[in-house]
Motif scaffolding. Structure first.
Motif, PDB file in Angstrom:
ATOM      1  N   LEU A   5       8.598 -15.295   7.439  1.00 48.66           N
ATOM      2  CA  LEU A   5       8.448 -14.942   6.032  1.00 48.66           C
ATOM      3  C   LEU A   5       7.307 -15.710   5.384  1.00 48.66           C
ATOM      4  CD1 LEU A   5       9.988 -13.052   4.044  1.00 48.66           C
ATOM      5  CD2 LEU A   5      11.242 -15.073   3.280  1.00 48.66           C
ATOM      6  N   THR A   6       7.015 -16.880   5.915  1.00 50.25           N
ATOM      7  CA  THR A   6       5.943 -17.694   5.353  1.00 50.25           C
ATOM      8  C   THR A   6       4.572 -17.033   5.504  1.00 50.25           C
ATOM      9  OG1 THR A   6       6.119 -18.925   7.434  1.00 50.25           O
ATOM     10  CG2 THR A   6       7.040 -19.959   5.469  1.00 50.25           C
ATOM     11  N   ALA A   7       4.395 -16.195   6.528  1.00 48.32           N
ATOM     12  CA  ALA A   7       3.128 -15.472   6.681  1.00 48.32           C
ATOM     13  C   ALA A   7       2.957 -14.473   5.537  1.00 48.32           C
ATOM     14  CB  ALA A   7       3.084 -14.763   8.025  1.00 48.32           C
ATOM     15  N   ALA A   8       4.045 -13.783   5.191  1.00 53.41           N
ATOM     16  CA  ALA A   8       3.988 -12.861   4.062  1.00 53.41           C
ATOM     17  C   ALA A   8       3.780 -13.626   2.755  1.00 53.41           C
ATOM     18  CB  ALA A   8       5.279 -12.037   4.007  1.00 53.41           C
ATOM     19  N   TRP A   9       4.395 -14.797   2.640  1.00 50.99           N
ATOM     20  CA  TRP A   9       4.198 -15.625   1.441  1.00 50.99           C
ATOM     21  C   TRP A   9       2.729 -15.980   1.276  1.00 50.99           C
ATOM     22  CZ3 TRP A   9       2.188 -20.572   1.164  1.00 50.99           C
ATOM     23  CH2 TRP A   9       2.251 -21.193  -0.094  1.00 50.99           C
ATOM     24  N   ALA A  10       2.082 -16.367   2.368  1.00 49.37           N
ATOM     25  CA  ALA A  10       0.662 -16.714   2.308  1.00 49.37           C
ATOM     26  C   ALA A  10      -0.168 -15.507   1.871  1.00 49.37           C
ATOM     27  CB  ALA A  10       0.191 -17.217   3.666  1.00 49.37           C
ATOM     28  N   ALA A  11       0.155 -14.337   2.404  1.00 50.58           N
ATOM     29  CA  ALA A  11      -0.559 -13.120   2.010  1.00 50.58           C
ATOM     30  C   ALA A  11      -0.395 -12.856   0.517  1.00 50.58           C
ATOM     31  CB  ALA A  11      -0.033 -11.934   2.820  1.00 50.58           C
ATOM     32  N   ALA A  12       0.826 -13.032   0.018  1.00 52.52           N
ATOM     33  CA  ALA A  12       1.092 -12.785  -1.396  1.00 52.52           C
ATOM     34  C   ALA A  12       0.336 -13.775  -2.281  1.00 52.52           C
ATOM     35  CB  ALA A  12       2.588 -12.872  -1.662  1.00 52.52           C
ATOM     36  N   GLN A  13       0.278 -15.036  -1.869  1.00 51.69           N
ATOM     37  CA  GLN A  13      -0.426 -16.043  -2.657  1.00 51.69           C
ATOM     38  C   GLN A  13      -1.904 -15.714  -2.781  1.00 51.69           C
ATOM     39  OE1 GLN A  13       1.152 -18.681  -4.311  1.00 51.69           O
ATOM     40  NE2 GLN A  13       2.839 -17.365  -3.667  1.00 51.69           N
ATOM     41  N   VAL A  14      -2.516 -15.354  -1.672  1.00 48.71           N
ATOM     42  CA  VAL A  14      -3.947 -15.038  -1.699  1.00 48.71           C
ATOM     43  C   VAL A  14      -4.194 -13.765  -2.506  1.00 48.71           C
ATOM     44  CG1 VAL A  14      -5.953 -14.444  -0.288  1.00 48.71           C
ATOM     45  CG2 VAL A  14      -4.377 -16.227   0.467  1.00 48.71           C
ATOM     46  N   ALA A  15      -3.327 -12.763  -2.341  1.00 49.02           N
ATOM     47  CA  ALA A  15      -3.479 -11.513  -3.097  1.00 49.02           C
ATOM     48  C   ALA A  15      -3.394 -11.772  -4.602  1.00 49.02           C
ATOM     49  CB  ALA A  15      -2.413 -10.515  -2.663  1.00 49.02           C
ATOM     50  N   ARG A  16      -2.457 -12.618  -5.012  1.00 52.99           N
ATOM     51  CA  ARG A  16      -2.294 -12.915  -6.442  1.00 52.99           C
ATOM     52  C   ARG A  16      -3.523 -13.632  -6.991  1.00 52.99           C
ATOM     53  NH1 ARG A  16      -0.860 -17.385  -9.056  1.00 52.99           N
ATOM     54  NH2 ARG A  16      -0.292 -18.440  -7.104  1.00 52.99           N
TER      55      ARG A  16
ATOM     56  N   ARG B  94      -6.533 -13.693  -5.799  1.00 48.57           N
ATOM     57  CA  ARG B  94      -7.769 -12.917  -5.730  1.00 48.57           C
ATOM     58  C   ARG B  94      -7.645 -11.563  -6.434  1.00 48.57           C
ATOM     59  NH1 ARG B  94     -11.286 -14.389  -0.493  1.00 48.57           N
ATOM     60  NH2 ARG B  94     -12.819 -13.810  -2.085  1.00 48.57           N
ATOM     61  N   ARG B  95      -6.453 -11.322  -6.995  1.00 50.18           N
ATOM     62  CA  ARG B  95      -6.196 -10.124  -7.800  1.00 50.18           C
ATOM     63  C   ARG B  95      -6.468  -8.837  -7.018  1.00 50.18           C
ATOM     64  NH1 ARG B  95      -8.593 -11.975 -13.767  1.00 50.18           N
ATOM     65  NH2 ARG B  95      -7.292 -13.860 -13.943  1.00 50.18           N
ATOM     66  N   ILE B  96      -5.870  -8.783  -5.851  1.00 44.63           N
ATOM     67  CA  ILE B  96      -5.987  -7.591  -5.010  1.00 44.63           C
ATOM     68  C   ILE B  96      -4.585  -7.197  -4.533  1.00 44.63           C
ATOM     69  CG2 ILE B  96      -8.352  -8.010  -4.233  1.00 44.63           C
ATOM     70  CD1 ILE B  96      -7.242  -9.303  -1.721  1.00 44.63           C
ATOM     71  N   PRO B  97      -4.389  -5.946  -4.129  1.00 42.65           N
ATOM     72  CA  PRO B  97      -3.071  -5.517  -3.664  1.00 42.65           C
ATOM     73  C   PRO B  97      -2.770  -6.051  -2.267  1.00 42.65           C
ATOM     74  CG  PRO B  97      -4.629  -3.727  -3.432  1.00 42.65           C
ATOM     75  CD  PRO B  97      -5.366  -4.830  -4.138  1.00 42.65           C
ATOM     76  N   TRP B  98      -1.479  -6.130  -1.953  1.00 39.85           N
ATOM     77  CA  TRP B  98      -1.100  -6.493  -0.592  1.00 39.85           C
ATOM     78  C   TRP B  98       0.057  -5.628  -0.125  1.00 39.85           C
ATOM     79  CZ3 TRP B  98       3.129  -9.398   1.653  1.00 39.85           C
ATOM     80  CH2 TRP B  98       4.140  -9.750   0.753  1.00 39.85           C
ATOM     81  N   VAL B  99       0.093  -5.408   1.171  1.00 38.55           N
ATOM     82  CA  VAL B  99       1.119  -4.589   1.826  1.00 38.55           C
ATOM     83  C   VAL B  99       1.935  -5.502   2.730  1.00 38.55           C
ATOM     84  CG1 VAL B  99       1.510  -2.703   3.456  1.00 38.55           C
ATOM     85  CG2 VAL B  99      -0.241  -2.473   1.674  1.00 38.55           C
ATOM     86  N   PHE B 100       3.249  -5.379   2.646  1.00 39.36           N
ATOM     87  CA  PHE B 100       4.191  -6.284   3.319  1.00 39.36           C
ATOM     88  C   PHE B 100       4.838  -5.539   4.489  1.00 39.36           C
ATOM     89  CE2 PHE B 100       8.286  -8.969   2.340  1.00 39.36           C
ATOM     90  CZ  PHE B 100       8.227  -9.520   3.609  1.00 39.36           C
TER      91      PHE B 100
ATOM     92  N   PRO C 288     -11.657  -9.524   0.073  1.00 43.88           N
ATOM     93  CA  PRO C 288     -11.050  -8.344   0.677  1.00 43.88           C
ATOM     94  C   PRO C 288     -10.702  -7.317  -0.406  1.00 43.88           C
ATOM     95  CG  PRO C 288      -9.840 -10.383   1.206  1.00 43.88           C
ATOM     96  CD  PRO C 288     -10.741 -10.667   0.045  1.00 43.88           C
ATOM     97  N   ASP C 289     -10.484  -6.090   0.037  1.00 44.10           N
ATOM     98  CA  ASP C 289     -10.002  -5.050  -0.876  1.00 44.10           C
ATOM     99  C   ASP C 289      -8.484  -4.961  -0.859  1.00 44.10           C
ATOM    100  OD1 ASP C 289     -12.586  -3.679  -1.754  1.00 44.10           O
ATOM    101  OD2 ASP C 289     -12.795  -3.701   0.425  1.00 44.10           O
ATOM    102  N   VAL C 290      -7.871  -5.362   0.248  1.00 42.01           N
ATOM    103  CA  VAL C 290      -6.422  -5.287   0.394  1.00 42.01           C
ATOM    104  C   VAL C 290      -6.001  -6.283   1.468  1.00 42.01           C
ATOM    105  CG1 VAL C 290      -6.533  -3.423   2.127  1.00 42.01           C
ATOM    106  CG2 VAL C 290      -4.455  -3.709   0.740  1.00 42.01           C
ATOM    107  N   ILE C 291      -4.780  -6.788   1.352  1.00 41.29           N
ATOM    108  CA  ILE C 291      -4.221  -7.708   2.347  1.00 41.29           C
ATOM    109  C   ILE C 291      -3.002  -7.063   2.972  1.00 41.29           C
ATOM    110  CG2 ILE C 291      -3.026  -9.920   2.670  1.00 41.29           C
ATOM    111  CD1 ILE C 291      -4.836 -11.090   0.520  1.00 41.29           C
ATOM    112  N   TRP C 292      -2.888  -7.217   4.281  1.00 37.59           N
ATOM    113  CA  TRP C 292      -1.727  -6.739   5.049  1.00 37.59           C
ATOM    114  C   TRP C 292      -1.028  -7.982   5.587  1.00 37.59           C
ATOM    115  CZ3 TRP C 292      -2.544  -3.696  10.269  1.00 37.59           C
ATOM    116  CH2 TRP C 292      -1.310  -3.348  10.808  1.00 37.59           C
ATOM    117  N   GLY C 293       0.132  -8.298   5.015  1.00 33.54           N
ATOM    118  CA  GLY C 293       0.883  -9.480   5.419  1.00 33.54           C
ATOM    119  C   GLY C 293       2.031  -9.108   6.325  1.00 33.54           C
ATOM    120  N   ILE C 294       2.097  -9.753   7.486  1.00 32.88           N
ATOM    121  CA  ILE C 294       3.040  -9.361   8.529  1.00 32.88           C
ATOM    122  C   ILE C 294       4.071 -10.466   8.738  1.00 32.88           C
ATOM    123  CG2 ILE C 294       3.271  -8.755  10.969  1.00 32.88           C
ATOM    124  CD1 ILE C 294       0.283  -7.748  10.712  1.00 32.88           C
TER     125      ILE C 294
END
Length: 401
Positions: A107-118, A120-126, A97-103
């Protein structure tokens, strides 16, 4: 651009739910590739089949993870953990992906988004839908100090790692800023409503409901939403019983499901002026709001709940039905400043009853408040406008990397 969306609960307008992200994803998929990582929790709860399960152009990866409002703490924690594990695994398997949107929530859903973003070295929006962990802590769901401290530390780390943060109310935005997050990194995006669906609440649709449910000549108070522990349902039931006994021309409709459903069902069985209405699909709920003379948006008297962004608040105003709110936060400020509703303190059935009795005796005042609320909804609550803002943010954070 490829957008990966981490959201534990996906719904569509056939479901008895707000379906916020259905509208937003539909807009994003017109311009970008969108992959949704979610669960099938709501898919079996569709009440109609008028809409495709996914907006056109959206790809889905879905886990079989059960969840319902009546679950206890242990089962909820298990559900949250199962989805987070699935989301991390699938997020790492996706084409880049180019960007992740964690909803969040949870809070664990946002945690998962952050883990994958880190990784895969891509930005994420919370996107912050509710204040977690403050909300479950206030509800007594996190009993130990160690667990509370760990969750607060996790929350702050997620704010810090996100490229941008999207709180769903002005009060949530203030809370995030108080955690030391720069305001330039935060954009308030209200929960909002679907004005195209609100337009389905025609006079003909309302007249059909009124005749079908024997409500001709009645004044209607509506509570539509979850009968959850946080929604102060016992106070509403007490106020409803007092009100309809004093004013036989008033009917109080409770529409929904949840923890306090047995309490509402018992009240409806002993009091003809209280009706329990089955949950309605998203596209049909607006006619019920339009049918009502006034709606009630209630929560317990907890500071964390003052910040929330309830869909029923927006939905009611979008069809010109004024609201009574019991929060002391931004919704109270809005209805008072815009003269589109009233405030009654949470937990006080007598004050709520008296307020409703007073405003129901003034039809012209109700109509004026409804008209003002509808203008506010058109100007500020349109999900198409909100979707445009979110798309611009996702595109901007991607370009910055």
């Amino acid at each position: 651009m490829h957008i990966a969306v981490f959201s534990q609960y996906h719904t569509n307008p056939d479901c008895p739910a707000t379906s916020r992200h259905y509208s937003l994803l539909a807009h994003l998929a017109k311009a970008h590739r969108v992959t949704l990582i979610t669960t099938r929790t709501w898919e079996a709860q569709r009440l109609t089949r008028q809409y495709p399960w996914l907006p056109e152009g959206v790809e889905m990866r879905a886990a079989e993870v059960p969840y319902e409002n009546k679950m206890g703490v242990a089962r909820r924690v298990l559900s949250f953990g199962q989805y987070a594990a699935y989301a991390v695994r699938e997020g790492l398997r996706l084409e880049q992906p180019d960007v992740i949107w964690g909803i969040s929530t949870p809070l664990t859903a946002a945690w998962a988004a952050a883990q994958v973003a880190r990784r895969r070295r891509i930005p994420w929006v919370f996107e912050v839908q509710d204040l977690w962990p403050s909300f479950p802590i206030a509800m007594g769901a996190v009993p130990t100090r160690w667990a509370r401290n760990r969750l607060f530390a996790l929350e702050k780390s997620l704010y810090q790692s996100a490229s941008h943060i999207l709180p769903l109310s002005p009060d949530m935005t203030r809370y995030v800023e108080e955690q030391g997050i720069a305001s330039r990194k935060i954009t308030t995006v209200l929960n909002g409503t679907d004005l195209d669906l609100a337009a389905l609440a025609t006079p003909e649709a309302v007249a059909t409901l009124r005749a079908e449910y024997g409500l001709t000549g009645k004044q209607i108070v509506l509570y539509a939403g979850t009968f959850g522990r946080a929604n102060d349902i016992p106070t509403l039931v007490a106020a409803a019983e007092q009100l309809v006994l004093r004013q036989p021309d008033v009917v109080w409709l409770f529409m929904g499901l949840g923890f306090h459903e047995p309490l509402v069902r018992a009240a409806a069985a002993r009091c003809a002026g209280i009706r329990l209405i089955a949950p309605q699909p998203r596209h049909a709920v607006f006619a019920w709001f339009k049918l009502a003379d006034i709606s009630v948006v209630s929560f317990l008297d907890l500071p964390v709940l003052d910040a929330n962004s309830p869909a029923k608040f927006y939905d009611s105003l979008s069809v010109g039905t004024p609201v009574v709110v019991t929060n002391r936060g931004w919704t109270k400020e809005l209805v008072e400043q815009q003269s589109c509703g009233w405030y009654a303190p949470a937990g006080n059935a007598a004050i709520l009853r008296e307020l409703l009795a007073e405003v129901l005796s003034q039809p012209e005042k109700l109509a004026q408040a409804g008209q003002k609320g509808q203008l506010v909804a058109i100007a500020q609550f349109d999900r198409l406008q909100i979707a445009t803002t979110i798309q611009e943010i996702l595109e901007t954070v991607t370009l910055k990397t």
